[in-house]
Design an enzyme around this catalytic site. Structure first.
Site, PDB file in Angstrom:
ATOM      1  CB  SER A  20      -0.847   0.026   1.215  1.00 46.93           C
ATOM      2  OG  SER A  20      -1.723  -0.974   1.320  1.00 46.93           O
ATOM      3  NE  ARG A  24      -2.509   4.653   0.441  1.00 44.02           N
ATOM      4  CZ  ARG A  24      -3.019   3.648  -0.011  1.00 44.02           C
ATOM      5  NH1 ARG A  24      -2.298   2.500  -0.388  1.00 44.02           N
ATOM      6  NH2 ARG A  24      -4.497   3.342   0.256  1.00 44.02           N
ATOM      7  CB  SER A 166     -13.026   0.523   0.672  1.00 43.03           C
ATOM      8  OG  SER A 166     -12.082   0.775  -0.329  1.00 43.03           O
ATOM      9  CD  GLN A 168      -8.192  -1.230  -3.174  1.00 39.22           C
ATOM     10  OE1 GLN A 168      -9.213  -1.527  -3.661  1.00 39.22           O
ATOM     11  NE2 GLN A 168      -7.119  -1.917  -3.215  1.00 39.22           N
ATOM     12  CG  ASP A 317      -5.238  -7.343   2.062  1.00 39.23           C
ATOM     13  OD1 ASP A 317      -6.502  -7.427   1.515  1.00 39.23           O
ATOM     14  OD2 ASP A 317      -4.502  -6.367   1.866  1.00 39.23           O
ATOM     15  NE  ARG A 348      -7.711 -12.458  -1.425  1.00 42.47           N
ATOM     16  CZ  ARG A 348      -6.967 -11.031  -1.384  1.00 42.47           C
ATOM     17  NH1 ARG A 348      -7.111 -10.390  -0.189  1.00 42.47           N
ATOM     18  NH2 ARG A 348      -6.181 -11.190  -2.129  1.00 42.47           N
TER      19      ARG A 348
HETATM   20  C1  S3P Z   1      -5.443  -1.379   0.008  1.00 39.08           C
HETATM   21  C2  S3P Z   1      -6.510  -1.582   0.790  1.00 39.08           C
HETATM   22  C3  S3P Z   1      -7.426  -2.620   0.782  1.00 39.08           C
HETATM   23  C4  S3P Z   1      -6.487  -3.775   0.704  1.00 39.08           C
HETATM   24  C5  S3P Z   1      -5.636  -3.803  -0.527  1.00 39.08           C
HETATM   25  C6  S3P Z   1      -4.693  -2.842  -0.602  1.00 39.08           C
HETATM   26  C7  S3P Z   1      -4.980  -0.026  -0.329  1.00 39.08           C
HETATM   27  O1  S3P Z   1      -8.621  -2.860  -0.254  1.00 39.08           O
HETATM   28  O2  S3P Z   1      -7.411  -5.155   0.721  1.00 39.08           O
HETATM   29  O3  S3P Z   1      -4.807  -4.984  -0.367  1.00 39.08           O
HETATM   30  O4  S3P Z   1      -3.611   0.050  -0.504  1.00 39.08           O
HETATM   31  O5  S3P Z   1      -5.484   0.798   0.104  1.00 39.08           O
HETATM   32  P1  S3P Z   1      -9.949  -1.961   0.336  1.00 39.08           P
HETATM   33  O6  S3P Z   1      -9.490  -0.460   0.333  1.00 39.08           O
HETATM   34  O7  S3P Z   1     -10.899  -2.212  -0.919  1.00 39.08           O
HETATM   35  O8  S3P Z   1     -10.485  -2.564   1.495  1.00 39.08           O
END
Ligand code: S3P
Length: 432
Positions: A20, A24, A166, A168, A317, A348
């Site tokens: 992550s 970024r 989330s 993301q 995860d 999953r």
């Molecule tokens: C992530 C957020 C998570 C995670 C993904 C990486 C990120 O997903 O499952 O592997 O880097 O922001 P979600 O934000 O959809 O939960």
């Protein structure tokens, strides 16, 4: 990949950089002014998708193999240029969703797509909030999935409640907020990982992070971003496999070094401690708001526990691996509030449950998680990974305790390159 029973796992592991944070650092470095120097960058397929996306938009990214540094020559908030082709995000949901937020603020048209898994994953969760901000973003096939087309538009600040926690989605909205005409607030049902908020703040953005008590993040546009030096901590989601291995393989003792333990990511540690794990945090330190520690783990007598609520986003995860470990805990482990698992790189819940059943575990799927009754011996099986990296690595750990002479067969094991290209080498290094 065929893997056999193993015990006496001993040694040290330096897990690769956090996925992550690596994504970024490329994204924010590209839209910052000046250079961003990244140490510990995760060179895995997902993060390479992000690198390639920004290269395609005119950003120069150098890789100095001697110093193991990646240097991003940022061009500022308005310095990206139109790519000559559709951007391929590969298998990466993080690239697809977070990039959408940045692209919504650009003055050129662009399309994004990815592999078969990405083209099935829900993108309405970014299309809807970004559209509310004024973005022109659409699913090309009209099915709410990638390919996505994004056209130039004026963005407006909004206050929005997201239906799912989330990071993301939150990040996409906050990044679009950088290009909006007023402040943007995002409230999540519970706090998801906050790397975007911490890193954007270090780059000079006017941003307030949410908390577990008040999960609202707020960004006010108007400030330029400035290139930074970033040390990427090791990824707790990758460390998880060795922590799990140390707990369930007989007579084992493993030191996992330099693991990021940001409280929005450390649910695994809390859960394993509640399960009676012999797990010690050493050498705790902090840089740019990101905490790290070395984690010493020893074979443990585990007991079951219940996992749900606000804890879920902090270990989302790691759930397939937690399920594998829970088969070795006395009692009934219940995992709930985790329906998001169905829309990850694979479903999953189904894959974890079906593969563990094939190995002989007492496990059942529920609508939003699973129920595991332990402790049960595990046996060899053919593991369907559906090319999901986290399923492949979780079942590599399960294979350590397969009681049969025949090995466990992890199908399409090469998919570990999505987040951890050297996973099998590192696992082999612990076998004595
Ligand atoms: C992530 C957020 C998570 C995670 C993904 C990486 C990120 O997903 O499952 O592997 O880097 O922001 P979600 O934000 O959809 O939960």
């Amino acid at each position: 990949m065929k893997l056999s029973h193993a015990s006496h796992l001993r040694g040290e592991i330096n897990v690769p950089g956090d996925k992550s944070i690596s994504h970024r650092s490329i994204m924010f470095g590209s839209i910052a002014e000046g250079d961003t120097e990244i140490r510990g960058f995760l060179k895995s397929a997902d993060c390479i998708s992000t690198m390639n996306a920004f290269r395609a938009m005119g950003i120069e990214i150098e890789e100095d193999t001697e110093t193991e540094t990646v240097i991003v020559h940022g061009k500022g908030l308005h310095g990206l240029s139109a790519p000559s082709d559709i951007i391929d995000c590969g298998n990466s949901g993080t690239t697809t969703r977070i990039l959408s937020g940045i692209l919504a603020g650009q003055d050129f048209e662009v399309s994004l797509t990815g592999d078969a898994s990405i083209q099935r994953r829900p993108m309405k969760r970014v299309i809807e909030p970004l559209s509310r901000m004024g973005a022109k973003i659409s699913s090309v096939k009209g099915n709410g999935c990638a390919p996505l087309k994004i056209e130039p538009s004026e963005l407006h600040g909004i206050s929005i409640k997201t239906p799912v926690a989330s990071a993301q989605v939150k990040s996409a909205i906050l990044l679009a907020g950088l290009y909006a005409d007023s402040a943007t607030r995002v409230t999540e049902p519970s706090l998801s990982r906050n790397h975007t908020e911490l890193m954007l703040s270090a780059f000079g953005a006017d941003i307030k992070a949410g908390t577990f008590e008040n999960p609202t993040a707020e960004i006010t546009p108007g400030k330029a971003l400035h290139g930074q030096k970033i040390n990427v901590p090791g990824d707790i989601s990758s460390a998880a496999y060795f922590i799990g291995a140390g707990l369930i393989a007989e007579n084992s003792e493993i030191l996992v070094k330099n693991v990021g333990i940001n409280p929005t990511r450390d649910g695994l540690i809390k859960v394993f401690k509640a399960m009676n794990a012999d797990l010690t945090l050493l050498n705790e330190r902090e840089e740019a708001g990101e905490k790290t520690a070395d984690i010493l783990v020893k074979t443990s007598s585990l007991k079951a526990c219940e996992i749900g609520g606000n804890l879920i986003p902090t270990l989302i995860d790691e759930i397939p691996l937690i399920a594998v470990v829970a088969t070795q805990a006395e009692g009934t482990t219940v995992i709930k509030d985790a329906a998001e698992l169905k829309v990850k790189e694979s479903n999953r819940i189904d894959l974890t449950v079906n593969n563990l059943k094939a190995m002989g575990a007492d496990i059942e799927a529920t609508d939003d998680g699973m129920i595991i009754r332990g402790k049960t011996p595990l046996h060899h099986a053919a593991i369907n990974t559906a090319k999901d990296h986290r399923i492949a690595m979780s079942f590599a750990i399960a294979s350590l305790i397969n009681e049969d002479v025949q090995p466990t067969d992890i199908q399409d094991a090469g998919c570990v390159s999505i987040s951890y290209p050297d996973f099998f080498r590192d696992l082999a290094s612990l076998k004595n």
